[in-house]
Write a protein that holds these residues in place. Structure first.
Motif, PDB file in Angstrom:
ATOM      1  N   MET A  83      47.347  17.937  66.887  1.00 15.86           N
ATOM      2  CA  MET A  83      46.508  16.898  67.509  1.00 15.86           C
ATOM      3  C   MET A  83      45.959  15.944  66.442  1.00 15.86           C
ATOM      4  SD  MET A  83      44.477  19.194  70.347  1.00 15.86           S
ATOM      5  CE  MET A  83      43.683  17.723  71.066  1.00 15.86           C
ATOM      6  N   ASP A  84      46.904  15.472  65.602  1.00 15.78           N
ATOM      7  CA  ASP A  84      46.591  14.512  64.536  1.00 15.78           C
ATOM      8  C   ASP A  84      45.630  15.072  63.492  1.00 15.78           C
ATOM      9  OD1 ASP A  84      48.225  12.606  65.723  1.00 15.78           O
ATOM     10  OD2 ASP A  84      46.590  11.844  66.977  1.00 15.78           O
ATOM     11  N   LYS A  85      45.485  16.383  63.441  1.00 16.29           N
ATOM     12  CA  LYS A  85      44.646  17.009  62.435  1.00 16.29           C
ATOM     13  C   LYS A  85      45.510  17.854  61.506  1.00 16.29           C
ATOM     14  CE  LYS A  85      40.252  17.349  64.956  1.00 16.29           C
ATOM     15  NZ  LYS A  85      39.199  18.279  65.442  1.00 16.29           N
ATOM     16  N   LYS A  86      45.163  17.809  60.216  1.00 19.98           N
ATOM     17  CA  LYS A  86      45.875  18.636  59.247  1.00 19.98           C
ATOM     18  C   LYS A  86      45.302  20.047  59.264  1.00 19.98           C
ATOM     19  CE  LYS A  86      46.861  14.816  56.070  1.00 19.98           C
ATOM     20  NZ  LYS A  86      46.603  14.267  54.709  1.00 19.98           N
ATOM     21  N   ILE A  87      46.185  21.007  59.385  1.00 26.30           N
ATOM     22  CA  ILE A  87      45.785  22.399  59.370  1.00 26.30           C
ATOM     23  C   ILE A  87      46.430  23.068  58.150  1.00 26.30           C
ATOM     24  CG2 ILE A  87      45.776  24.592  60.606  1.00 26.30           C
ATOM     25  CD1 ILE A  87      44.180  22.430  62.015  1.00 26.30           C
ATOM     26  N   PHE A  88      45.606  23.636  57.299  1.00 24.89           N
ATOM     27  CA  PHE A  88      46.125  24.355  56.139  1.00 24.89           C
ATOM     28  C   PHE A  88      46.671  25.706  56.583  1.00 24.89           C
ATOM     29  CE2 PHE A  88      43.517  21.276  54.014  1.00 24.89           C
ATOM     30  CZ  PHE A  88      44.109  21.099  52.776  1.00 24.89           C
ATOM     31  N   SER A  89      47.894  25.985  56.161  1.00 31.88           N
ATOM     32  CA  SER A  89      48.513  27.283  56.416  1.00 31.88           C
ATOM     33  C   SER A  89      48.718  27.955  55.060  1.00 31.88           C
ATOM     34  CB  SER A  89      49.849  27.115  57.140  1.00 31.88           C
ATOM     35  OG  SER A  89      50.491  28.353  57.294  1.00 31.88           O
ATOM     36  N   ILE A  90      48.040  29.071  54.843  1.00 32.28           N
ATOM     37  CA  ILE A  90      48.055  29.713  53.533  1.00 32.28           C
ATOM     38  C   ILE A  90      48.445  31.186  53.671  1.00 32.28           C
ATOM     39  CG2 ILE A  90      46.707  30.215  51.440  1.00 32.28           C
ATOM     40  CD1 ILE A  90      44.989  27.836  52.055  1.00 32.28           C
ATOM     41  N   PRO A  91      49.747  31.477  53.603  1.00 30.84           N
ATOM     42  CA  PRO A  91      50.181  32.886  53.618  1.00 30.84           C
ATOM     43  C   PRO A  91      49.918  33.532  52.257  1.00 30.84           C
ATOM     44  CG  PRO A  91      52.066  31.439  53.364  1.00 30.84           C
ATOM     45  CD  PRO A  91      50.882  30.541  53.548  1.00 30.84           C
ATOM     46  N   VAL A  92      49.444  34.753  52.288  1.00 31.09           N
ATOM     47  CA  VAL A  92      49.142  35.486  51.062  1.00 31.09           C
ATOM     48  C   VAL A  92      49.920  36.794  51.081  1.00 31.09           C
ATOM     49  CG1 VAL A  92      47.346  36.569  49.667  1.00 31.09           C
ATOM     50  CG2 VAL A  92      46.827  34.477  50.958  1.00 31.09           C
ATOM     51  N   LEU A  93      50.711  37.015  50.034  1.00 33.73           N
ATOM     52  CA  LEU A  93      51.448  38.275  49.918  1.00 33.73           C
ATOM     53  C   LEU A  93      50.614  39.250  49.093  1.00 33.73           C
ATOM     54  CD1 LEU A  93      54.300  39.556  50.568  1.00 33.73           C
ATOM     55  CD2 LEU A  93      54.831  39.098  48.174  1.00 33.73           C
ATOM     56  N   VAL A  94      50.350  40.428  49.647  1.00 28.94           N
ATOM     57  CA  VAL A  94      49.535  41.421  48.950  1.00 28.94           C
ATOM     58  C   VAL A  94      50.338  42.704  48.748  1.00 28.94           C
ATOM     59  CG1 VAL A  94      47.346  40.512  49.817  1.00 28.94           C
ATOM     60  CG2 VAL A  94      48.542  42.263  51.127  1.00 28.94           C
TER      61      VAL A  94
END
Length: 378
Positions: A51-62
């Motif tokens: 919806m015209d908004k930037k969403i940060f996607s941050i996958p973290v491998l542990v």
């Protein structure tokens, strides 16, 4: 009471007080089992649009230490309108404590790289727990897919990528400037560009496919594999790697080389610049099908070194031409050298300035050892 007995009582009292102090100190610390903590192997950065908004996607491998016989790993996914919000979202998916500092890589997608990585770099460096020596790399794939790749012989994909990038310093004249601290400095300093490896998935394996160029925190260009060596030799003040002199289709000599760069910068009356890039290269022969002789005369050696110097000068000059005509930007950090000598914040666009500058390459190639058995010529 004798002094000897009194001294024993004093020492015993000090020991008892020390034990009491340590016991009291331990009460304020809470210790956890290693399997109850999420130790980070690598962090990915990507952005999505909703919806015209930037969403940060941050996958973290542990790392996962629950199996005593094997170190495994799993992904913690998180999203948020800022990287900080994504941290909060991440804890909704994990019942363990989260521990930074062990991460090997920070992996940025091409999408977020074009949008800009400086906010992410700032967020990482503002956190005192992050590993400033972890390597910053890019990928054309989804960072999550790269992090989840299984590589035989390695606990995780980040462990493999770290080893891959570090090995490049020995074979391809790479520098060790891909770490987080250097990524921030080179994206924030006048006249510098940050260049780092791009890792992609090809046929279900991880490969270094290109080098990603960043200017002021944004991805601006991609450099293919065949241009790595020329770029690195011209860009780095000190580097090591394997290079090959091709005299013709059937005659070649491969060297293990040490390359040292020294740049001289002068300014003309019309305010344009001249750059002389002087490369001193020392080579030890690894493979030679050009001659079966173990030792050659000093005169023959000098003639061979001259031919090799001219060969490299031609190739390196060709890269400078490509840099000016195709990339149309300063990939060699010459703007930084000029700004250091003649003053900062005087040139608004160093790329334009370097493109109209004269750039000359001088190569001094010396053979340290020649032939089978590495018999010294000297």
């Amino acid at each position: 009471m004798t002094w000897k007995t009194l001294r024993r009582y004093i020492i015993l009292s000090i020991i008892i007080l020390c034990f009491a102090g340590i016991s009291n100190l331990y009460k304020h610390f809470h210790f956890s089992n290693i399997e109850d903590i999420d130790f980070v192997a690598g962090i990915g950065f990507d952005i999505e649009t909703s919806m015209d908004k930037k969403i940060f996607s941050i996958p973290v491998l542990v790392y996962d230490f629950t199996n005593p016989n094997e170190i495994t790993s799993h992904i913690l996914e998180s999203k948020g309108i800022t990287s900080t919000e994504s941290r909060i979202d991440r804890q909704f998916h994990s019942g363990r404590k989260f521990s930074l500092g062990s991460e090997k890589i920070y992996l940025f997608s091409k999408k977020i790289s074009k949008d800009g990585i400086k906010p992410s770099l700032n967020g990482l460096l503002n956190n005192t727990q992050t590993n400033g020596s972890a390597i910053v790399v890019t990928t054309s794939n989804d960072p999550k897919d790269v992090l989840e790749m299984k590589v035989p012989g390695y606990s995780t994909a980040p462990d493999y990528i770290e080893g891959l990038v570090n090995s490049l310093q020995s074979y391809s004249h790479f520098s060790n400037l891909q770490q987080l601290y250097n990524a921030y400095i080179q994206n924030s300093t006048e006249g510098l560009k940050f260049i780092t490896p791009n890792i992609d998935i090809i046929n279900n394996k991880l490969y270094l496919t290109s080098m990603s160029v960043f200017d002021k925190g944004k991805f601006v260009a991609s450099i293919p594999q065949e241009q790595f060596r020329n770029l690195n030799m011209l860009r780095n003040n000190f580097s090591t790697g394997i290079t090959t002199f091709l005299e013709d289709d059937n005659s070649y000599i491969s060297f293990n080389t040490i390359c040292k760069r020294k740049v001289e910068c002068t300014k003309n009356n019309d305010n344009t610049f001249n750059f002389d890039i002087n490369l001193k290269i020392n080579g030890q022969i690894l493979n030679n099908n050009s001659s079966s002789r173990l030792i050659i005369s000093p005169y023959e050696q000098k003639q061979l070194e001259k031919r090799i110097s001219n060969y490299f000068k031609k190739n390196l000059s060709g890269f400078i031409y490509t840099m000016k005509s195709n990339y149309k930007m300063d990939l060699l950090n010459l703007g930084y050298i000029a700004a250091t000598k003649y003053g900062r914040h005087k040139i608004t666009n160093w790329d334009d300035e370097i493109l109209k500058s004269s750039i000359n390459v001088n190569v001094d190639f010396n053979i340290n050892k020649f032939g089978i058995g590495n018999l010294s010529l000297y």
